[in-house]
Design an enzyme around this catalytic site. Structure first.
Site, PDB file in Angstrom:
ATOM      1  N   GLN B 121     -45.370 -27.617 -24.999  1.00 45.20           N
ATOM      2  CA  GLN B 121     -44.136 -27.245 -25.690  1.00 45.20           C
ATOM      3  C   GLN B 121     -44.066 -27.932 -27.049  1.00 45.20           C
ATOM      4  OE1 GLN B 121     -40.512 -29.033 -24.189  1.00 45.20           O
ATOM      5  NE2 GLN B 121     -39.359 -27.151 -24.510  1.00 45.20           N
ATOM      6  N   GLY B 122     -44.192 -27.177 -28.122  1.00 45.08           N
ATOM      7  CA  GLY B 122     -44.111 -27.739 -29.470  1.00 45.08           C
ATOM      8  C   GLY B 122     -42.761 -27.464 -30.089  1.00 45.08           C
ATOM      9  N   SER B 124     -40.118 -30.401 -30.548  1.00 44.12           N
ATOM     10  CA  SER B 124     -39.668 -31.571 -31.308  1.00 44.12           C
ATOM     11  C   SER B 124     -40.584 -31.866 -32.490  1.00 44.12           C
ATOM     12  CB  SER B 124     -39.651 -32.811 -30.408  1.00 44.12           C
ATOM     13  OG  SER B 124     -38.892 -32.578 -29.259  1.00 44.12           O
ATOM     14  N   SER B 156     -45.905 -32.973 -24.658  1.00 40.61           N
ATOM     15  CA  SER B 156     -46.487 -33.358 -23.364  1.00 40.61           C
ATOM     16  C   SER B 156     -47.717 -32.520 -23.071  1.00 40.61           C
ATOM     17  CB  SER B 156     -45.474 -33.154 -22.234  1.00 40.61           C
ATOM     18  OG  SER B 156     -44.313 -33.896 -22.486  1.00 40.61           O
ATOM     19  N   GLU B 239     -35.389 -25.187 -18.630  1.00 42.72           N
ATOM     20  CA  GLU B 239     -35.849 -26.569 -18.603  1.00 42.72           C
ATOM     21  C   GLU B 239     -34.848 -27.467 -17.886  1.00 42.72           C
ATOM     22  OE1 GLU B 239     -36.964 -28.009 -22.445  1.00 42.72           O
ATOM     23  OE2 GLU B 239     -37.493 -29.996 -21.708  1.00 42.72           O
TER      24      GLU B 239
HETATM   25  C1  LIG Z   1     -41.571 -38.213 -21.796  1.00 43.18           C
HETATM   26  C2  LIG Z   1     -41.148 -37.268 -22.852  1.00 43.18           C
HETATM   27  C3  LIG Z   1     -41.719 -36.016 -22.922  1.00 43.18           C
HETATM   28  C4  LIG Z   1     -41.351 -35.117 -23.919  1.00 43.18           C
HETATM   29  N1  LIG Z   1     -41.989 -33.919 -23.963  1.00 43.18           N
HETATM   30  C5  LIG Z   1     -41.721 -33.063 -24.980  1.00 43.18           C
HETATM   31  C6  LIG Z   1     -42.454 -31.865 -25.129  1.00 43.18           C
HETATM   32  O1  LIG Z   1     -43.345 -31.563 -24.344  1.00 43.18           O
HETATM   33  N2  LIG Z   1     -42.176 -31.052 -26.161  1.00 43.18           N
HETATM   34  C7  LIG Z   1     -41.185 -31.331 -27.048  1.00 43.18           C
HETATM   35  O2  LIG Z   1     -40.946 -30.536 -27.940  1.00 43.18           O
HETATM   36  N3  LIG Z   1     -40.459 -32.480 -26.944  1.00 43.18           N
HETATM   37  C8  LIG Z   1     -40.715 -33.355 -25.940  1.00 43.18           C
HETATM   38  N4  LIG Z   1     -40.006 -34.529 -25.824  1.00 43.18           N
HETATM   39  C9  LIG Z   1     -39.035 -34.854 -26.862  1.00 43.18           C
HETATM   40  C10 LIG Z   1     -37.610 -34.938 -26.415  1.00 43.18           C
HETATM   41  O3  LIG Z   1     -37.058 -33.675 -26.240  1.00 43.18           O
HETATM   42  C11 LIG Z   1     -36.890 -35.752 -27.498  1.00 43.18           C
HETATM   43  O4  LIG Z   1     -37.396 -37.064 -27.437  1.00 43.18           O
HETATM   44  C12 LIG Z   1     -35.409 -35.778 -27.311  1.00 43.18           C
HETATM   45  O5  LIG Z   1     -34.840 -34.516 -27.518  1.00 43.18           O
HETATM   46  C13 LIG Z   1     -34.742 -36.800 -28.266  1.00 43.18           C
HETATM   47  O6  LIG Z   1     -35.144 -36.644 -29.589  1.00 43.18           O
HETATM   48  P1  LIG Z   1     -35.688 -37.899 -30.422  1.00 43.18           P
HETATM   49  O7  LIG Z   1     -36.721 -38.549 -29.595  1.00 43.18           O
HETATM   50  O8  LIG Z   1     -36.031 -37.436 -31.757  1.00 43.18           O
HETATM   51  O9  LIG Z   1     -34.459 -38.894 -30.496  1.00 43.18           O
HETATM   52  P2  LIG Z   1     -33.298 -38.849 -31.579  1.00 43.18           P
HETATM   53  O10 LIG Z   1     -32.769 -37.457 -31.674  1.00 43.18           O
HETATM   54  O11 LIG Z   1     -33.713 -39.533 -32.808  1.00 43.18           O
HETATM   55  O12 LIG Z   1     -32.214 -39.733 -30.832  1.00 43.18           O
HETATM   56  C14 LIG Z   1     -32.214 -41.165 -30.861  1.00 43.18           C
HETATM   57  C15 LIG Z   1     -30.928 -41.642 -30.185  1.00 43.18           C
HETATM   58  O13 LIG Z   1     -29.790 -41.119 -30.901  1.00 43.18           O
HETATM   59  C16 LIG Z   1     -28.950 -40.398 -30.045  1.00 43.18           C
HETATM   60  N5  LIG Z   1     -28.402 -39.248 -30.748  1.00 43.18           N
HETATM   61  C17 LIG Z   1     -29.023 -38.382 -31.569  1.00 43.18           C
HETATM   62  N6  LIG Z   1     -28.183 -37.415 -31.973  1.00 43.18           N
HETATM   63  C18 LIG Z   1     -26.989 -37.682 -31.394  1.00 43.18           C
HETATM   64  C19 LIG Z   1     -25.718 -37.055 -31.403  1.00 43.18           C
HETATM   65  N7  LIG Z   1     -25.469 -35.922 -32.059  1.00 43.18           N
HETATM   66  N8  LIG Z   1     -24.748 -37.618 -30.695  1.00 43.18           N
HETATM   67  C20 LIG Z   1     -24.956 -38.753 -29.970  1.00 43.18           C
HETATM   68  N9  LIG Z   1     -26.127 -39.386 -29.921  1.00 43.18           N
HETATM   69  C21 LIG Z   1     -27.131 -38.844 -30.611  1.00 43.18           C
HETATM   70  C22 LIG Z   1     -29.854 -39.939 -28.907  1.00 43.18           C
HETATM   71  O14 LIG Z   1     -29.127 -39.702 -27.728  1.00 43.18           O
HETATM   72  C23 LIG Z   1     -30.786 -41.139 -28.763  1.00 43.18           C
HETATM   73  O15 LIG Z   1     -30.153 -42.105 -27.980  1.00 43.18           O
HETATM   74  C24 LIG Z   1     -40.359 -35.462 -24.846  1.00 43.18           C
HETATM   75  C25 LIG Z   1     -39.758 -36.724 -24.775  1.00 43.18           C
HETATM   76  C26 LIG Z   1     -40.153 -37.623 -23.802  1.00 43.18           C
HETATM   77  C27 LIG Z   1     -39.498 -38.969 -23.768  1.00 43.18           C
END
Ligand SMILES: Cc1cc2nc3c(=O)[nH]c(=O)nc-3n(C[C@H](O)[C@H](O)[C@H](O)COP(=O)(O)OP(=O)(O)OC[C@H]3O[C@@H](n4cnc5c(N)ncnc54)[C@H](O)[C@@H]3O)c2cc1C
Lengths: 307, 377
Positions: B121-122, B124, B156, B239
């Site tokens: 899944q691409g 993020s 992932s 999902e």
């Molecule tokens: C194990 C794992 C597998 C994953 N696999 C995939 C995958 O296969 N494909 C893919 O596309 N993505 C994947 N992801 C990505 C995942 O969807 C993102 O990590 C997640 O959506 C959070 O985005 P970020 O990491 O950029 O955090 P950020 O968006 O930067 O968030 C950082 C912090 O800020 C908080 N925050 C951000 N915006 C808000 C808001 N509006 N209100 C309140 N709090 C907020 C968040 O809750 C978090 O605590 C994976 C993540 C993990 C950990």
């Protein structure tokens, strides 16, 4: 498997909600507080006539022949409306007393809250429950009971000096109390959401602020988890599941009332707002029939015996 | 309100149970979590076994109740879950089934079901996580191809995937949500570079994916050009809605094992620990009931899970973390031994409140879409 409510169940739920909205709205609630929480006998008879207490009795005994799931839906509505009186005890007493079934007699219970008894002065009879058996006492058979200044203005309390025999609680009393907690949890969620959508600060509804929004979201999550647990336990009638349902419903009612109070700000701390009434009752119900500690031990036993 | 399964459903369960008893012993031992090719081989072999037995499409075509029974029985038997097949089976597949053309379904679905092709899944990007609609990877049309440039992160299983469900910006001038498209991209296309990222659990569970002028046929677009956000919402509902169901059964088994461990090492006598396990037992039983509730409700919407999935995910992800905190208290020093499954699972539980939408984002969804509170920032 289809967990959804049937059409009949939904109609029952709606009917009870409408009855209580008409008969026990905000003014009646305030009047009940002003009366010190004593039972409104006329309302009690109306509840009796509507089948509130006789719901689960066989039709031959004048009941509706319905089951625990339906009773749970009805008690959920009672909890939502914050209806006062020894509802669960009278419902149970209906099994052996036509007057209780009809709502012409108010029955409390001496074994629901350890050494405290609710609605003692207003009660015509008091149950003593041992396991699945029940005994009826008249209030004068419980001498030396002394009034206690009750924290919940809708639940007058007396202390029973000799204490009461500790007996395992009847499953249905536990579950129906959990259903009341569920109704209360759902109601305080509604109240918080409504207030958050109306009250403005910093030029916008406070519900637009995440700190407030997230409190409300967590309230819904607690309510829905408790609902799944309470409804499922009503279907399976499994005592471990019932204990778990009580645990989660207690948590939902108490914590939702606290969060609702927080969302209301200073208004929440006043006597005028309804929130404190939900919180105080939720605390009290949390100690009734089965405490959190007891429920957790029952769950732990279940884990251990599955080994 | 009815929790009993029909005769037909029970017959399905009995057949499945019999097949599991016969088939599981034929599966080789589980590979080391760090051995990616081994994991791919193991997971796709299992998918092929399911395919040959007629169970491969249980996540798509079966009734929601049959899917529950399937998850219950496979988990109970200790069978593998979807593993490296999870994007193909649980998000990309159902999305293509719902939104793709007949040709696209024919091209992509059978290999997923047979276990021949793995998807990732691409979605993020480094600057677009929670705020997915701000993604910037751009796709410029050139004849019957898109030329894609940008980078993805946290992808992932990227290392072993054949295909990627990719979100790209096809109209940089449109409002954020309007200029996105959903593409299927081959992972071995020229210009795709995968750089594994090490997780705190030590494994390379996910990766960074760099895209340098990668050509993707226009025919690989699912849904209309610039309508990808709507397609994405379909993907995300799968999902959050159904992807965790099997794990609740696994958590309940883990809790039982934990109770056994506590009895064996004497920590059971500690009232606080014992009651904590009791509370978790109530919690996971109720979560199972909540799944049954959501599944029953989704029968109304033809099996597409609703926002109830967010309610479930919020509570479940926290409960799962509490389970492993309890485990650490009961196991004492053993909790630090990475060769024990407990330790690895405790570490991986930390991702549950982040992946598939963080808890904060789920709370926004619940508050805005279910409770109707105003959107804010
Ligand atoms: C194990 C794992 C597998 C994953 N696999 C995939 C995958 O296969 N494909 C893919 O596309 N993505 C994947 N992801 C990505 C995942 O969807 C993102 O990590 C997640 O959506 C959070 O985005 P970020 O990491 O950029 O955090 P950020 O968006 O930067 O968030 C950082 C912090 O800020 C908080 N925050 C951000 N915006 C808000 C808001 N509006 N209100 C309140 N709090 C907020 C968040 O809750 C978090 O605590 C994976 C993540 C993990 C950990």
């Amino acid at each position: 498997m289809d967990f959804r409510l049937t059409d009949d169940q939904r109609a029952l739920q709606r009917g009870v909600r409408e009855l209580l909205a008409g008969r026990f709205g905000p003014e009646a609630l305030r009047a009940a507080v002003d009366r010190g929480g004593t039972v409104d006998r006329e309302l009690w008879r109306e509840l009796g006539a509507a089948g509130f207490f006789s719901l689960r009795l066989p039709e031959a005994q004048g009941g509706a022949g319905l089951g625990l799931p339906e009773a749970v839906l009805v008690f959920e509505e009672a909890g939502r409306a914050l209806l006062n009186g020894p509802l669960v005890a009278t419902h149970v007493a209906a099994e052996r007393s036509p007057e209780a079934a009809e709502g012409t007699c108010v029955v409390t219970c001496a074994t629901q809250l350890r050494s405290l008894i609710t609605h003692f002065a207003a009660a015509d009879a008091a149950l003593v429950i041992h396991g699945t058996g029940i005994r009826t006492r008249r209030p004068k058979d419980l001498p030396h009971t002394r009034p206690v200044r009750s924290m919940d203005p809708l639940t007058p309390l007396h202390r029973i000096p000799d204490g009461t025999p500790k007996a395992p609680p009847r499953p249905d009393t536990v579950l129906l109390t959990a259903a009341e907690q569920l109704g209360s949890a759902a109601r305080t969620t509604d109240m918080a959401v409504r207030y958050a959508g109306e009250r403005e600060q910093f030029g916008q509804p406070i519900g637009g602020f995440q700190a407030v929004k997230h409190l409300c979201a967590q309230m819904l999550v607690r309510t829905e988890l408790a609902r799944s647990a309470v409804y499922a336990a009503a279907i399976t009638e499994d005592f471990t599941e019932i204990a778990g349902a009580k645990l989660l419903a207690d948590e939902a009612a108490v914590r939702n009332a606290r969060d609702c109070l927080q969302v209301h700000g200073g208004m929440g701390f006043t006597w005028e707002a309804e929130v404190h009434l939900h919180l105080k009752r939720a605390w009290l119900r949390g100690q009734m029939w089965l405490t959190a500690a007891e429920a957790e031990e029952i769950q732990a036993d279940a884990l251990a015996s599955a080994l | 309100m009815d929790l009993t399964y029909t005769e037909e459903e029970e017959a399905f369960r009995a057949r499945l149970r019999e097949w599991l008893d016969l088939s599981l012993p034929k599966l080789s031992a589980r590979p080391d979590p760090l051995d990616w090719p081994g994991r791919r081989a193991y997971d796709t072999t299992w998918q092929r076994m399911l395919y040959d037995a007629g169970y491969a499409d249980v996540h798509w075509d079966a009734s929601p109740t049959q899917r529950l029974i399937f998850l219950e029985e496979t988990e109970r038997a200790g069978a593998p879950y979807v593993g490296a097949n999870f994007v193909g089976l649980l998000h990309a597949g159902p999305t293509i089934a719902a939104e793709g053309t007949a040709e696209q379904r024919e091209r992509w679905l059978p290999p997923v079901l047979r276990g021949d092709e793995i998807w990732c899944q691409g979605f993020s990007e480094p600057d677009a996580g929670s705020d997915l609609a701000s993604l910037r990877t751009k796709a410029v049309r050139d004849g019957d191809s898109y030329v894609v440039t940008g980078s993805k992160i946290w992808t992932s299983h990227a290392e072993v995937a054949d295909w990627c469900e990719l979100l790209v910006r096809t109209d940089p001038d449109a409002p954020r949500h309007r200029g996105i498209s959903w593409l299927a991209m081959r992972m071995d296309a020229p210009g795709v570079t995968v750089r594994p990222l090490r997780t705190l659990a030590g494994s390379a569970e996910f990766a960074e994916v760099f895209l340098d002028e990668v050509r993707v046929p226009v025919a690989n677009r699912v849904g209309e050009e610039n309508d990808g956000w709507r397609v994405t919402m379909v993907t995300l509902s799968f999902e959050r809605g159904t992807a965790f169901v099997g794990e609740v059964v696994a958590c309940r088994r883990t809790l039982g094992e934990l109770a056994a461990a506590a009895r064996a090492n004497g920590t059971w006598d500690d009232r606080v620990l014992r009651r904590g396990l009791g509370r978790l037992n109530a919690e996971f039983s109720a979560l199972w009931r909540l799944i049954q509730w959501n599944v029953s409700e989704s029968q109304k919407t033809g099996g597409v899970p609703g926002v109830g999935g967010s309610v479930f995910k919020l509570r479940y992800s926290h409960a799962r973390q509490e389970l492993y905190e309890a485990a650490a208290q009961i196991l004492g020093p053993d909790a630090f031994d990475l060769d024990r499954q407990w330790a690895a699972d405790r570490l991986s539980s930390l991702s549950y409140t982040i992946a598939a939408g963080t808890s904060q984002i789920q709370r926004n969804i619940v508050a805005e879409r279910i409770l109707g509170l105003p959107k804010g920032r």
